[in-house]
Design an enzyme around this catalytic site. Sequence first.
Site, PDB file in Angstrom:
ATOM      1  N   ASP A   1      -6.467   0.323   5.724  1.00  0.00           N
ATOM      2  CA  ASP A   1      -5.840   1.619   5.427  1.00  0.00           C
ATOM      3  C   ASP A   1      -5.623   2.393   6.722  1.00  0.00           C
ATOM      4  O   ASP A   1      -6.077   1.974   7.790  1.00  0.00           O
ATOM      5  CB  ASP A   1      -6.717   2.414   4.439  1.00  0.00           C
ATOM      6  CG  ASP A   1      -5.876   3.386   3.614  1.00  0.00           C
ATOM      7  OD1 ASP A   1      -4.672   3.526   3.879  1.00  0.00           O
ATOM      8  OD2 ASP A   1      -6.439   4.022   2.694  1.00  0.00           O
TER       9      ASP A   1
ATOM     10  N   HIS B   1       2.845  -0.386  -3.872  1.00  0.00           N
ATOM     11  CA  HIS B   1       2.373   0.963  -3.536  1.00  0.00           C
ATOM     12  C   HIS B   1       3.065   1.558  -2.307  1.00  0.00           C
ATOM     13  O   HIS B   1       3.482   2.714  -2.306  1.00  0.00           O
ATOM     14  CB  HIS B   1       0.854   0.922  -3.345  1.00  0.00           C
ATOM     15  CG  HIS B   1       0.260   2.222  -2.938  1.00  0.00           C
ATOM     16  ND1 HIS B   1       0.404   3.368  -3.678  1.00  0.00           N
ATOM     17  CD2 HIS B   1      -0.490   2.579  -1.860  1.00  0.00           C
ATOM     18  CE1 HIS B   1      -0.229   4.362  -3.080  1.00  0.00           C
ATOM     19  NE2 HIS B   1      -0.781   3.912  -1.967  1.00  0.00           N
TER      20      HIS B   1
END
Length: 467
Positions: free
Chosen positions: A191, A327
Amino acid sequence: RLDSTNIQGDILSGLPKKTEIFYFFRITNDEDFRRRFRNFAPLVKSVDQVAKDRDEIQEHKRKDERLGTKPHLIPLVGVNIAFSHLGFKELKIDDTKLIDTAFLRGQRLDAANLGDKGTGSGDNFVPDWEPAFKEEIHGVILVAGDSHTSVNKQLWQIEEIFGDSIYKVTAVRGDARPGDLSAHEHFGYLDGVSNPAIIGFDKNPLPGPAPINPGNIIVGQEGDASKADRAPWMFDGSFLVFRYLFQKVPEFDDFVDKNALKVPGLTHKEGADLLGARLVGRWKSGAPIDLTPFQDDAELGGDPKRNNNFSFAAERDFQKLCPFASHIRKTFPRADFEEAGIPTESHRIMRRGIQFGPEVTRQEKKEKKTMHGRGLLFACYQSSITNSFQLLQQGWANNAAFPFTEKTPQVPGLDAIIGQGPGRQLSGIDPNNPATELVLTQDWVIPRGGEYFFSPSIKSLKDTIAL
Ligand code: N7H
């Protein structure tokens, strides 16, 4: 040029953190609070101070490498603060020129729009959140640092400064995951890869999407659509969205395993990894599937010069390489928008979240069932919540028709990770049969609270908030 000494540090530099506490409070005595705030304001770190902290961390890292000593973290904390609309009201500060309707209503009244589950309807909708987040919250203090010891010590000092002028509604602690996973979220994906570079701040932007005007993140700066209407004290501030998001990790792993893509030449495990990558848009290493669609490339994933340098341009209107509803394509559609002549910069967000909760236990793995709360303390900054976070969640992630494609009849479907609402399914998962829809049998990301805040400039903390 941006005045980096006037903007709170988390917004553009990101407070360095192995651990972070979000401390949600209510003001019990506004005058007392504002008097005490004079002693608190000097603790708040600016972008400039955080950049210096980051240099110091790098210097220590280099020294450890030079001397061959075991890498160690230096004791370091960073403090920031932000207020909700109810907080400004309590302080009798007129915030109407912040204009943002989502902010002025507060997140609890926005929960139904965001697709959160709950009971009732309209303004009587009660989200299925932790009780503390259904209470009135006036502000949040962010304390980030290298260790629980440093952060706790700083928090005790802050509690002492404010004394009885605030009441602690709740505090949540996030922790980076251990060892090599420290930069990965709980599903396992790297991330913090893609955040917008800012014109006038990032001197050497990495290859990737074009840098954006600062006013898309910082209120009152070039690019802030409401610049002309803001009150002077709002300049150099930014809206902070906080979301308390629980993740069902064993259930996600089980789904990916059971629905592993069957591709000639791939083992079952590789087919499962491919499915996960197509749901997210990146492999666990961070490598984007737009660049490496059928196998992970860890070197690419870990290379900041290459891992964000893609745009879906080769397949606007197609989803063979990357599903529309993956996403990262849903939340930043890159060329899907820009090739159609629609700028994306007013919808960008600066993400600053951290993981919370323990690693998945052996028993949870065995039973394929979550038994301990874990997930993401999602935090992001922007100059308009309605145009950014709210739109991303409500208008894009939860909207099966987005991105609006011209040449394909395939319906993208809901964001595979954060899309909420009925009809959780998406197309494009099977690269060879992109029209085939995959039904997502459950939600893996469960919102359990949150609030909308505004993080004022350093000057406004001293001149407008403090007495
Ligand atoms: Fe997302 N995940 O693990 O799947 N996110 N996200 N996110 N997210 C991103 O690019 C994740 C959430 C964005 O520029 C990555 O840094 C999880 C919300 C945006 O290409 C991964 C949760 C919202 C981007 C995840 C979650 C967003 C992004 C790739 C919740 C906004 C950048 C790494 C628990 C409404 C897109 C990276 C770009 C990236 C995950 C939440 C938005 C791995 C698990 C609520 C804009």
